[in-house]
Motif scaffolding. Structure first.
Motif, PDB file in Angstrom:
ATOM      1  N   ASP A  24      32.950  -3.998  54.272  1.00  0.00           N
ATOM      2  CA  ASP A  24      32.992  -3.653  55.682  1.00  0.00           C
ATOM      3  C   ASP A  24      32.248  -4.763  56.412  1.00  0.00           C
ATOM      4  N   SER A  44      26.285  -7.128  54.222  1.00  0.00           N
ATOM      5  CA  SER A  44      27.476  -6.280  54.080  1.00  0.00           C
ATOM      6  C   SER A  44      27.731  -5.902  52.631  1.00  0.00           C
ATOM      7  N   SER A  48      27.577  -2.073  51.410  1.00  0.00           N
ATOM      8  CA  SER A  48      28.930  -1.526  51.382  1.00  0.00           C
ATOM      9  C   SER A  48      29.122  -0.503  50.261  1.00  0.00           C
TER      10      SER A  48
END
Length: 96
Positions: A24, A44, A48
């Motif tokens: 994401d 991220s 994630s």
């Protein structure tokens, strides 16, 4: 008579980014300095819940995917910045 390409789907790369077990990512992930790119990818990848492999591998895969999809549209300076982000990413994950 409509053209053959009138009902064309969006590109597969957009579908991969949106629906796969990719990271994401924030919209501006690939902008800025190599350090900022690596920092954003690490954040991220670490947070994630959609990734299947290790955070390092997921982050590096997403960066490589981005570079490959841009292909010839990347300027030499932009490509150099993104390649430098790979080195930054390795350093942040204490790899090689």
């Amino acid at each position: 008579m409509p053209s053959r390409h009138a009902h064309r789907k969006k590109k597969w790369s957009a579908d991969v980014t949106e629906r796969s077990d990719a990271l994401d990512l924030k919209d501006d992930t690939f902008k800025g300095s190599p350090k900022k790119i690596a920092q954003s990818l690490k954040r991220s990848a670490t947070h994630s819940r959609r990734r299947k492999s290790s955070p390092f591998r997921s982050a590096m895969s997403m960066l490589t995917f981005y570079i490959n999809r841009a292909g010839k549209n990347l300027s030499a300076s932009r490509r150099k910045k993104l390649e430098s982000a790979k080195d930054e990413l390795r350093a942040r994950f204490k790899r090689g």
